[in-house]
Design an enzyme around this catalytic site. Sequence first.
Site, PDB file in Angstrom:
ATOM      1  N   TYR A  17      41.420  15.571  31.904  1.00 56.54           N
ATOM      2  CA  TYR A  17      41.495  14.978  30.573  1.00 56.54           C
ATOM      3  C   TYR A  17      42.504  13.834  30.546  1.00 56.54           C
ATOM      4  CZ  TYR A  17      38.974  19.116  28.855  1.00 56.54           C
ATOM      5  OH  TYR A  17      38.042  20.101  28.631  1.00 56.54           O
ATOM      6  N   ASN A  44      30.934  15.145  21.728  1.00 53.88           N
ATOM      7  CA  ASN A  44      29.896  14.449  22.488  1.00 53.88           C
ATOM      8  C   ASN A  44      28.504  14.824  21.965  1.00 53.88           C
ATOM      9  OD1 ASN A  44      28.234  13.276  24.406  1.00 53.88           O
ATOM     10  ND2 ASN A  44      29.070  14.412  26.143  1.00 53.88           N
ATOM     11  N   CYS A  81      30.125  15.577  29.984  1.00 51.97           N
ATOM     12  CA  CYS A  81      31.431  16.108  29.602  1.00 51.97           C
ATOM     13  C   CYS A  81      31.775  17.393  30.352  1.00 51.97           C
ATOM     14  CB  CYS A  81      31.538  16.294  28.094  1.00 51.97           C
ATOM     15  SG  CYS A  81      30.227  17.265  27.354  1.00 51.97           S
ATOM     16  N   HIS A  82      30.781  18.021  30.982  1.00 55.56           N
ATOM     17  CA  HIS A  82      31.071  19.197  31.804  1.00 55.56           C
ATOM     18  C   HIS A  82      31.904  18.836  33.035  1.00 55.56           C
ATOM     19  CE1 HIS A  82      27.254  17.583  33.361  1.00 55.56           C
ATOM     20  NE2 HIS A  82      27.644  18.039  34.541  1.00 55.56           N
ATOM     21  N   GLU A 119      26.061  21.047  40.610  1.00 52.78           N
ATOM     22  CA  GLU A 119      26.484  19.777  41.193  1.00 52.78           C
ATOM     23  C   GLU A 119      27.359  19.954  42.433  1.00 52.78           C
ATOM     24  OE1 GLU A 119      28.066  17.054  38.302  1.00 52.78           O
ATOM     25  OE2 GLU A 119      26.365  17.334  36.952  1.00 52.78           O
TER      26      GLU A 119
END
Length: 187
Positions: free
Chosen positions: A121, A144, A152-153, A179
């Site tokens: 962040y 979002n 945003c993950h 991912e």
Amino acid sequence: MDTTDLPAGPHLEWTVAASDIGPLLLAATGEGLVRVGFHAGPDRAEEMARRLVERLGADAWRPPPGEEVLLAEPLRQLAAYFAGALRRFELPLDWRFSSGFHRRVLQELDRSVPYGTVVGYGELAARVGQPGAAQAVGHAMGSNPLPLVVPCHRVVENDGGIGGFGGGVETKRTLLALEGVLPRPLF
């Protein structure tokens, strides 16, 4: 079907897509994808669409499955993402539900944090010229309107913690595992 088959006047095309993280509401305007919503079960999806219609002052249109116009490409890319064949969404986005600092943060996130990576962040705050605004970045992530597509993950706590997520922490873990950032659960 082409865009000449769409209802006349301002409209919102929406649908619910099955995914590895549960049903997702997808909504688009003529400008692009405007909303992705988690946990879009039957009752909740209708309410989410109704609120979008009120905010946009548009007519809602939920085409039969397979007859989507504005959502055809988002649906295709979403399926490719969950199949592991897509690493970056390339879609027109309608940013009207995000402005100012929040929009700058989300656009920077989309531009600079690729598939399979994470950012803290605080680091994201520094990237938009606001060092020390980590909490404000957290608020931007929470607001979002296009989660998953604007990833945003991929934003985590600076100390290595996973942080919060509008779709739930387990959903965030699932996406990060997909991912390759986190190991996949054994069962």
